[in-house]
Structures are given as C-alpha cells and as structure tokens.
Design a protein around this motif. Structure first.
Motif, PDB file in Angstrom:
ATOM      1  N   ASN A  53       9.778   5.573 -26.412  1.00  6.36           N
ATOM      2  CA  ASN A  53       9.716   4.963 -27.400  1.00  6.36           C
ATOM      3  C   ASN A  53      11.412   5.003 -28.154  1.00  6.36           C
ATOM      4  O   ASN A  53      11.732   5.871 -28.655  1.00  6.36           O
ATOM      5  CB  ASN A  53       9.141   4.762 -29.339  1.00  6.36           C
ATOM      6  CG  ASN A  53       9.764   4.125 -30.103  1.00  6.36           C
ATOM      7  OD1 ASN A  53      10.148   2.837 -29.848  1.00  6.36           O
ATOM      8  ND2 ASN A  53       9.779   3.992 -31.326  1.00  6.36           N
ATOM      9  N   ILE A  54      12.020   3.756 -27.557  1.00  6.07           N
ATOM     10  CA  ILE A  54      13.895   4.119 -27.352  1.00  6.07           C
ATOM     11  C   ILE A  54      14.484   3.129 -28.315  1.00  6.07           C
ATOM     12  O   ILE A  54      14.050   2.031 -28.307  1.00  6.07           O
ATOM     13  CB  ILE A  54      14.224   4.554 -26.322  1.00  6.07           C
ATOM     14  CG1 ILE A  54      13.721   5.209 -25.246  1.00  6.07           C
ATOM     15  CG2 ILE A  54      15.661   4.778 -26.681  1.00  6.07           C
ATOM     16  CD1 ILE A  54      14.310   5.351 -23.605  1.00  6.07           C
ATOM     17  N   SER A  55      14.840   3.193 -29.674  1.00  8.52           N
ATOM     18  CA  SER A  55      15.203   2.299 -30.200  1.00  8.52           C
ATOM     19  C   SER A  55      16.232   2.316 -29.947  1.00  8.52           C
ATOM     20  O   SER A  55      16.832   3.222 -29.581  1.00  8.52           O
ATOM     21  CB  SER A  55      15.620   3.138 -32.655  1.00  8.52           C
ATOM     22  OG  SER A  55      16.795   4.612 -32.016  1.00  8.52           O
ATOM     23  N   SER A  56      16.409   1.509 -30.633  1.00 11.80           N
ATOM     24  CA  SER A  56      18.590   0.634 -29.720  1.00 11.80           C
ATOM     25  C   SER A  56      19.250   1.369 -30.456  1.00 11.80           C
ATOM     26  O   SER A  56      20.026   1.313 -29.923  1.00 11.80           O
ATOM     27  CB  SER A  56      18.494  -1.133 -30.754  1.00 11.80           C
ATOM     28  OG  SER A  56      18.365  -1.180 -32.406  1.00 11.80           O
ATOM     29  N   ARG A  57      19.177   2.091 -31.846  1.00  8.74           N
ATOM     30  CA  ARG A  57      20.316   2.679 -32.061  1.00  8.74           C
ATOM     31  C   ARG A  57      20.522   4.113 -31.341  1.00  8.74           C
ATOM     32  O   ARG A  57      21.196   4.412 -30.647  1.00  8.74           O
ATOM     33  CB  ARG A  57      20.115   3.163 -33.619  1.00  8.74           C
ATOM     34  CG  ARG A  57      21.623   4.281 -33.421  1.00  8.74           C
ATOM     35  CD  ARG A  57      20.929   4.621 -35.134  1.00  8.74           C
ATOM     36  NE  ARG A  57      19.851   5.131 -35.376  1.00  8.74           N
ATOM     37  CZ  ARG A  57      19.344   7.274 -35.867  1.00  8.74           C
ATOM     38  NH1 ARG A  57      21.172   7.360 -34.562  1.00  8.74           N
ATOM     39  NH2 ARG A  57      18.111   7.245 -35.335  1.00  8.74           N
ATOM     40  N   LEU A  58      19.100   4.855 -30.617  1.00 13.42           N
ATOM     41  CA  LEU A  58      19.135   6.011 -29.721  1.00 13.42           C
ATOM     42  C   LEU A  58      19.465   5.326 -29.057  1.00 13.42           C
ATOM     43  O   LEU A  58      20.390   5.498 -28.213  1.00 13.42           O
ATOM     44  CB  LEU A  58      17.823   6.500 -29.562  1.00 13.42           C
ATOM     45  CG  LEU A  58      17.226   7.533 -28.586  1.00 13.42           C
ATOM     46  CD1 LEU A  58      18.120   8.821 -28.810  1.00 13.42           C
ATOM     47  CD2 LEU A  58      16.120   7.785 -28.803  1.00 13.42           C
ATOM     48  N   ASP A 146      20.531  13.355 -32.559  1.00 13.84           N
ATOM     49  CA  ASP A 146      20.117  13.187 -31.754  1.00 13.84           C
ATOM     50  C   ASP A 146      20.239  13.504 -30.944  1.00 13.84           C
ATOM     51  O   ASP A 146      19.795  13.282 -29.435  1.00 13.84           O
ATOM     52  CB  ASP A 146      20.750  11.602 -31.829  1.00 13.84           C
ATOM     53  CG  ASP A 146      20.242  10.414 -32.712  1.00 13.84           C
ATOM     54  OD1 ASP A 146      19.065  11.054 -33.584  1.00 13.84           O
ATOM     55  OD2 ASP A 146      20.942   9.633 -32.778  1.00 13.84           O
ATOM     56  N   LYS A 149      16.899  14.398 -28.521  1.00 18.74           N
ATOM     57  CA  LYS A 149      16.245  12.893 -28.220  1.00 18.74           C
ATOM     58  C   LYS A 149      17.106  12.235 -27.197  1.00 18.74           C
ATOM     59  O   LYS A 149      16.783  11.961 -26.433  1.00 18.74           O
ATOM     60  CB  LYS A 149      16.605  11.767 -29.713  1.00 18.74           C
ATOM     61  CG  LYS A 149      15.371  12.214 -30.788  1.00 18.74           C
ATOM     62  CD  LYS A 149      16.206  11.409 -32.058  1.00 18.74           C
ATOM     63  CE  LYS A 149      14.915  11.204 -33.409  1.00 18.74           C
ATOM     64  NZ  LYS A 149      14.773   9.930 -33.950  1.00 18.74           N
ATOM     65  N   THR A 178       7.018   9.259 -33.264  1.00 18.94           N
ATOM     66  CA  THR A 178       8.400   8.498 -33.673  1.00 18.94           C
ATOM     67  C   THR A 178       8.745   8.229 -31.838  1.00 18.94           C
ATOM     68  O   THR A 178       9.568   7.032 -31.676  1.00 18.94           O
ATOM     69  CB  THR A 178       9.112   8.447 -34.067  1.00 18.94           C
ATOM     70  OG1 THR A 178      10.056   9.715 -33.823  1.00 18.94           O
ATOM     71  CG2 THR A 178       8.946   8.763 -35.807  1.00 18.94           C
TER      72      THR A 178
END
Length: 222
Positions: A53-58, A146, A149, A178
């Motif tokens: 799961n890679i958020s747009s921010r990450l 991060d 991450k 997450t």
C-alpha cells in the motif's frame, strides 16, 4: 510459541538458515540480555508483494528521490539503527549476539540491508534474510520522515524484480498494516514458506542503486 536458548549454545549462520526454513526465528528480551529464544508465532505477518500500500504522498516522496537508496552499503550501521530506541519502543530485541549472527549471514550472502540517505547521513533503512524465494524482514528504523517506508518500497521493487514470492514481516504492527501487511495462520504460512524456499531468486536483479521512479515502475509492472 518460543523456546529459550542459553548463551553458550552454538548457533551458526547455517543453523539460523535452517531455522528460517522451518518457520522460526531468534529474538532476545533486550539488548543487554545475552540469551536468545526461538519464536514461531501462531499468526504470521506478511506483506503480499502485489499489495504493498503506497499512499499518494509516499509515492511522491519516493519519486522525488529525496532519499538516496542503497543496498548493502552500510549493513552494520543499519542494524545499529534498528537497535536504537524508536517512538513507542524504548528497548530492542537486537543484542550483540544477534548482530554477530546476522553479520555472519551477510558475509555468506543471505542477509541484506536497504539504506536511506539524506546526503551523507544515514536516516533510515531495514535489513532481512533471503532464502530461496523468501525474504524475512527483520527490522527497520527511521531518523527522518518516511525514510524507512521509502526503503521498503525499494525493497519490494527489488523482490518482485528478482522473483521472490514471500515477504515475511514476522508480526503485524499498526505501522506495517498501513503498508499492506496482513496476518496468516501458522499452517498457511508454512505452506507458503515451503513453496518459497524451493527455487531461486535474485536479490540483485536490479542495480544496487535505482531511482524512485524506476522502483515505482517496477511495482506497477512497467
């Protein structure tokens, strides 16, 4: 389930690899405790390699190359970073004996580190064990937002490129959840492990340093 081992027992890197192939791994009560105990959780944490799961921010942080990511460039420093207190964790299970064992695995090509750098400063990373087509994530740390991450994103890109089929996280924390970590039963895990330790994978299918854009493209299958 766990069993305790006294400090005089002989555990070699080869014994450690056999333990991993059977689904068990070592821990210590604290950095100052010389003893090791073996652990086989009833519920095992994994990150499905196709479901990170890679958020747009990450994703933006990864793509920006804010952190330079390297492989096996600072193995001992990465373990030392993982042994540091972290928010919500005042102590560590990584004692000197464990450090020595994993450095032994590193020397025979079965342990790797992924480092995140801000200039010349090591600001995050992770390390783990490779065996067959399985990678066993041991620990991660960050000193900048991060950083660990981003290291994980690069790790998963490398594992998918190299033909790995299992990323073991041992346990599932809220932080890992997450990122896509799930729990599976011991029986299901053993079946996955038996399949994963058969066959070969290549941890160095990608160059030791790649851009964040290339890591993300690998995860998209491009």
């Amino acid at each position: 389930m766990s069993s305790r081992d006294n400090a005089s027992s002989e555990i070699t890197p080869e014994v450690l690899l056999r333990a991993y192939s059977c689904g068990i791994f070592p821990m210590s009560e604290s950095a100052d405790d010389p003893t090791i105990f073996w652990v086989e959780p009833e519920r095992r944490g994994i990150i499905p390699l196709d479901k990170l799961n890679i958020s747009s921010r990450l994703a933006r942080t990864v793509r920006s190359d804010r952190y330079r990511i390297t492989i096996n460039a600072a193995f001992k420093q990465t373990i030392a970073g993982c042994a540091e207190p972290q928010p919500g964790r005042d102590d560590t299970w990584i004692n000197q004996r464990i450090r020595d064992l994993y450095f032994g695995l590193y020397n025979i090509g079965h342990c790797h580190s992924v480092e995140a750098w801000d200039g010349d400063e090591l600001v995050g990373g992770l390390y783990g064990v490779s065996l067959g087509r399985a990678f066993f994530g041991e620990s991660m740390f960050h000193r900048a937002r991060d950083a660990s991450k981003v290291a994980l994103v690069h790790l998963v890109a490398r594992l998918t490129a190299g033909g790995f089929v299992l990323l073991d996280t041992q346990f599932v924390t809220e932080h890992l959840r997450t990122l896509g970590a799930i729990e599976v039963s011991r029986e299901k895990y053993r079946a996955m492990l038996d399949d994963a330790v058969e066959g070969d994978a290549d941890f160095f299918a990608l160059p030791r340093e790649i851009s964040g854009a290339k890591a993300l493209a690998q995860l998209r299958g491009n």
